[in-house]
Design a protein around this motif. Structure first.
Motif, PDB file in Angstrom:
ATOM      1  N   ILE A 144       0.864  -1.179   0.000  1.00 52.18           N
ATOM      2  CA  ILE A 144       0.000   0.000   0.000  1.00 52.18           C
ATOM      3  C   ILE A 144       0.897   1.224   0.000  1.00 52.18           C
ATOM      4  CG2 ILE A 144      -1.918   1.194   1.087  1.00 52.18           C
ATOM      5  CD1 ILE A 144      -2.491  -1.251   2.721  1.00 52.18           C
ATOM      6  N   GLN A 145       0.765   2.062  -1.010  1.00 57.66           N
ATOM      7  CA  GLN A 145       1.548   3.291  -1.037  1.00 57.66           C
ATOM      8  C   GLN A 145       0.885   4.320  -0.136  1.00 57.66           C
ATOM      9  OE1 GLN A 145       2.125   4.145  -5.191  1.00 57.66           O
ATOM     10  NE2 GLN A 145       3.712   2.591  -5.356  1.00 57.66           N
ATOM     11  N   SER A 146       1.646   5.321   0.263  1.00 59.16           N
ATOM     12  CA  SER A 146       1.176   6.252   1.294  1.00 59.16           C
ATOM     13  C   SER A 146      -0.084   7.008   0.879  1.00 59.16           C
ATOM     14  CB  SER A 146       2.277   7.243   1.665  1.00 59.16           C
ATOM     15  OG  SER A 146       2.628   8.010   0.546  1.00 59.16           O
ATOM     16  N   SER A 147      -0.307   7.157  -0.431  1.00 59.47           N
ATOM     17  CA  SER A 147      -1.482   7.891  -0.916  1.00 59.47           C
ATOM     18  C   SER A 147      -2.723   7.007  -1.020  1.00 59.47           C
ATOM     19  CB  SER A 147      -1.186   8.497  -2.288  1.00 59.47           C
ATOM     20  OG  SER A 147      -0.815   7.471  -3.194  1.00 59.47           O
ATOM     21  N   GLN A 148      -2.549   5.701  -0.783  1.00 57.19           N
ATOM     22  CA  GLN A 148      -3.656   4.765  -0.922  1.00 57.19           C
ATOM     23  C   GLN A 148      -4.259   4.428   0.434  1.00 57.19           C
ATOM     24  OE1 GLN A 148      -1.376   1.692  -2.938  1.00 57.19           O
ATOM     25  NE2 GLN A 148      -2.240   2.292  -4.911  1.00 57.19           N
ATOM     26  N   ARG A 149      -5.514   3.925   0.413  1.00 61.34           N
ATOM     27  CA  ARG A 149      -6.182   3.535   1.654  1.00 61.34           C
ATOM     28  C   ARG A 149      -6.239   2.024   1.802  1.00 61.34           C
ATOM     29  NH1 ARG A 149      -7.621   7.253   5.532  1.00 61.34           N
ATOM     30  NH2 ARG A 149      -9.415   5.959   6.023  1.00 61.34           N
ATOM     31  N   GLU A 150      -6.287   1.312   0.666  1.00 59.84           N
ATOM     32  CA  GLU A 150      -6.353  -0.137   0.763  1.00 59.84           C
ATOM     33  C   GLU A 150      -5.916  -0.793  -0.536  1.00 59.84           C
ATOM     34  OE1 GLU A 150     -11.183  -0.465  -0.006  1.00 59.84           O
ATOM     35  OE2 GLU A 150     -10.246  -1.708   1.499  1.00 59.84           O
ATOM     36  N   GLN A 151      -5.614  -2.090  -0.406  1.00 58.88           N
ATOM     37  CA  GLN A 151      -5.292  -2.921  -1.555  1.00 58.88           C
ATOM     38  C   GLN A 151      -5.906  -4.288  -1.330  1.00 58.88           C
ATOM     39  OE1 GLN A 151      -3.482  -2.651  -4.508  1.00 58.88           O
ATOM     40  NE2 GLN A 151      -3.340  -0.450  -4.204  1.00 58.88           N
ATOM     41  N   THR A 152      -6.295  -4.931  -2.434  1.00 59.65           N
ATOM     42  CA  THR A 152      -6.934  -6.239  -2.340  1.00 59.65           C
ATOM     43  C   THR A 152      -6.276  -7.206  -3.306  1.00 59.65           C
ATOM     44  OG1 THR A 152      -9.058  -5.255  -1.742  1.00 59.65           O
ATOM     45  CG2 THR A 152      -9.114  -7.472  -2.659  1.00 59.65           C
ATOM     46  N   SER A 153      -6.161  -8.458  -2.831  1.00 62.38           N
ATOM     47  CA  SER A 153      -5.694  -9.533  -3.694  1.00 62.38           C
ATOM     48  C   SER A 153      -6.385 -10.811  -3.255  1.00 62.38           C
ATOM     49  CB  SER A 153      -4.168  -9.684  -3.589  1.00 62.38           C
ATOM     50  OG  SER A 153      -3.716 -10.784  -4.344  1.00 62.38           O
ATOM     51  N   GLY A 154      -7.315 -11.285  -4.073  1.00 65.45           N
ATOM     52  CA  GLY A 154      -8.038 -12.498  -3.727  1.00 65.45           C
ATOM     53  C   GLY A 154      -8.769 -12.372  -2.407  1.00 65.45           C
TER      54      GLY A 154
END
Lengths: 110, 112
Positions: free
Chosen positions: B50-60
């Motif tokens: 997760i980069q600092s400008s992002q709030r979330e990431q999803t994988s499967g």
């Protein structure tokens, strides 16, 4: 996919021997790292390199040196192995998309 | 000095349960946060970045969130399976160097 390879999975050496651990990455990453991992202590950074021939000490550099003559290869050298250097050694490379690790080398010094 | 903490240190859950792993950090000036999985005797496998400008990431079945202001990240694992059993580590990098500070990990065991 990024691939980071380490020269050996398991290594047994005797006290006082000079030990070379090699790491190669195939993604043209600028940054490469050597860590050791011990139970209860987590990952500790030994050395870090941000370019060819450039290096920076990590948290526990004593007893170790490194070499980075080519961008893809980062070597960790134990000048005179001691029993307290028995550990799991992990190499990693990184760029903007995070850090990627090799499979590790389990080094035992007798 | 940046410090990264993961609680709990160990967790056992029955198969099928949804679970949350926690990661907290003391300095909110991070460049990115990365979650890893480590199987016994192996290297670390990157799960999510997760980069600092992002709030979330999803994988499967995995979802990682980041709240920089509170210094927290969570890794959500849906419908856990015995194959998810491993140690999960989070790491944060500070701007400009790409050096990472690691937490000590959460050892997860999913019971069949």
């Amino acid at each position: 996919d990024v691939k980071v390879t380490q020269s050996s999975r398991y290594l047994v050496k005797r006290t006082g021997e000079k030990v070379f651990l090699e790491c190669v990455q195939d993604m043209d990453h600028e940054n490469m790292f050597w860590y050791r991992q011990d139970p209860g202590l987590g990952l500790r950074l030994i050395y870090f390199s941000y370019d060819v021939k450039m290096k920076e000490k990590g948290d526990i550099p004593e007893g170790y040196s490194v070499s980075r003559e080519k961008k893809e290869r980062f070597s960790l050298i134990l000048e005179s192995a001691s029993t307290n250097q028995t550990s799991m050694y992990l190499c990693a490379s990184s760029f903007r998309k995070g850090q990627f690790f090799g499979p590790g080398t389990r080094l035992t010094v007798l | 000095k940046q410090e990264v903490t993961q609680i709990p240190a160990a967790l056992s859950v029955p198969e099928g349960e949804n679970l949350v792993l926690n990661c907290s950090f003391t300095d909110s000036a991070i460049y990115n946060l990365q979650w890893f999985r480590q199987d016994p005797g192996k290297g670390l496998t990157s799960l999510l970045l997760i980069q600092s400008s992002q709030r979330e990431q999803t994988s499967g079945r995995l979802n990682a969130s980041l709240d920089k202001s509170s210094g927290r990240s969570t890794l959500y694992i849906a419908a856990s399976q015995p194959g998810d059993s491993a140690t999960y580590l989070c790491a944060v990098s500070t701007s400009g160097t790409y050096k990472y500070i690691f937490g000590t990990g959460t050892r997860l065991k999913v019971l069949a």
